[in-house]
Motif scaffolding. Structure first.
Motif, PDB file in Angstrom:
ATOM      1  N   ASP A  55       5.667 -26.507 -15.978  1.00 50.10           N
ATOM      2  CA  ASP A  55       7.256 -26.693 -16.881  1.00 50.10           C
ATOM      3  C   ASP A  55       7.690 -25.834 -15.856  1.00 50.10           C
ATOM      4  O   ASP A  55       8.659 -25.942 -16.183  1.00 50.10           O
ATOM      5  CB  ASP A  55       6.270 -25.818 -18.226  1.00 50.10           C
ATOM      6  N   TRP A  58       1.238 -25.310 -17.438  1.00 54.29           N
ATOM      7  CA  TRP A  58       2.261 -23.482 -16.604  1.00 54.29           C
ATOM      8  C   TRP A  58       3.018 -24.296 -15.485  1.00 54.29           C
ATOM      9  O   TRP A  58       4.373 -23.771 -16.359  1.00 54.29           O
ATOM     10  CB  TRP A  58       1.763 -22.745 -16.868  1.00 54.29           C
ATOM     11  N   VAL A 113       3.046 -25.523 -23.650  1.00 54.54           N
ATOM     12  CA  VAL A 113       3.251 -24.491 -22.343  1.00 54.54           C
ATOM     13  C   VAL A 113       3.243 -23.728 -23.311  1.00 54.54           C
ATOM     14  O   VAL A 113       2.989 -22.573 -22.455  1.00 54.54           O
ATOM     15  CB  VAL A 113       4.821 -25.060 -22.040  1.00 54.54           C
TER      16      VAL A 113
END
Length: 264
Positions: free
Chosen positions: A22, A19, A44
């Motif tokens: 990203d 997470w 994700v």
């Protein structure tokens, strides 16, 4: 169990890293290319959804309270097979998951506390017993009588234990109240058995633990490698019964009267 803690920690870290990476890098690249929100990779999306939940569970379970299911009769009559209990994880200091290393010292066990721990000869599993001996104590057990520093404890006879469900097989046991200093509590004992007699001097940094079901408990009296529980093996203090049923999904008997009972 260690395997569950390991999986929980790995999943929490993994979803958090995915997470975060990203958010810091890949989401910006997609935006720069004119990417749409629905182009977010499935991995994700799942990481963003599960990381907060996993992190909350990890923090609560590691530092606040951990659920535990009583697997044996060793703590009868106070804890029964099928009791689901909560364990206070900060009573004896905050500890890291997996390696159980103490990072913040808060308190120490008191005589009579019911504790969850990893026994020195079975570190992969959690056990539960009562603290009888503190560091420096000389603990004796002769003729079903506990002595602490040469002083024999007194016992009040309550009667014959009347069990039901998984406890039915203990109906012949004597039900007594043991006058442990500061923490009187009920115990079970056979009428003609003296299990684990001896005398032990509790070393510094260790505790001597026993089950309340005196003739059916594998505790410090019977451990062969070491009779004592190291402080670093403590997991927490048992304090509340929140459910009772014999099956994991309550397929067996269910006893609502035990819900909410404090562990004495």
């Amino acid at each position: 169990m260690v395997w569950f803690e390991t999986i929980l920690v790995v999943l929490t870290v993994l979803t958090g890293v995915i997470w975060l990476l990203d958010k810091l890098f890949f989401a910006k690249r997609r935006a720069a290319r004119g990417g749409l929100l629905d182009e977010e990779p499935v991995l994700v999306d799942y990481s963003r959804a599960f990381f907060p939940v996993l992190a909350i569970v990890l923090v609560l379970r590691s530092f606040v309270a951990e659920p535990y299911k009583i697997p044996s009769s060793s703590m009868m009559p106070n804890l029964l097979i099928g009791d689901f209990i909560l364990v206070n994880k900060f009573a004896y200091g905050l500890r890291l998951p997996i390696n159980n290393q103490k990072v913040v010292a808060i308190g120490e066990p008191k005589r009579g506390d019911v504790v969850v721990f990893k026994p020195p000869h079975d570190p992969q599993n959690n056990w539960i017993k009562r603290v009888i001996g503190l560091p420096g104590d000389r603990i004796g057990f002769q003729g079903n009588t506990v002595s602490i520093n040469g002083q024999a404890l007194t016992y009040q006879t309550i009667g014959t234990y009347s069990g039901r469900g998984v406890a039915f097989g203990m109906d012949s046991a004597a039900l007594l109240e043991e006058q442990l200093p500061g923490r009187p509590h009920q115990i079970l004992e056979g009428l003609d058995r003296h299990v684990g007699e001896g005398e032990w001097l509790v070393p510094a940094g260790h505790y001597f633990v026993m089950g309340d079901n005196r003739d059916n408990s594998e505790d410090g009296r019977l451990w062969t490698q070491s009779h004592f529980l190291p402080e670093e093996n403590l997991r927490g203090k048992a304090f509340l019964i929140w459910l009772n049923c014999e099956g994991w999904f309550c397929k067996g008997s269910f006893d609502a009267s035990r819900i909410g009972n404090r562990i004495q």
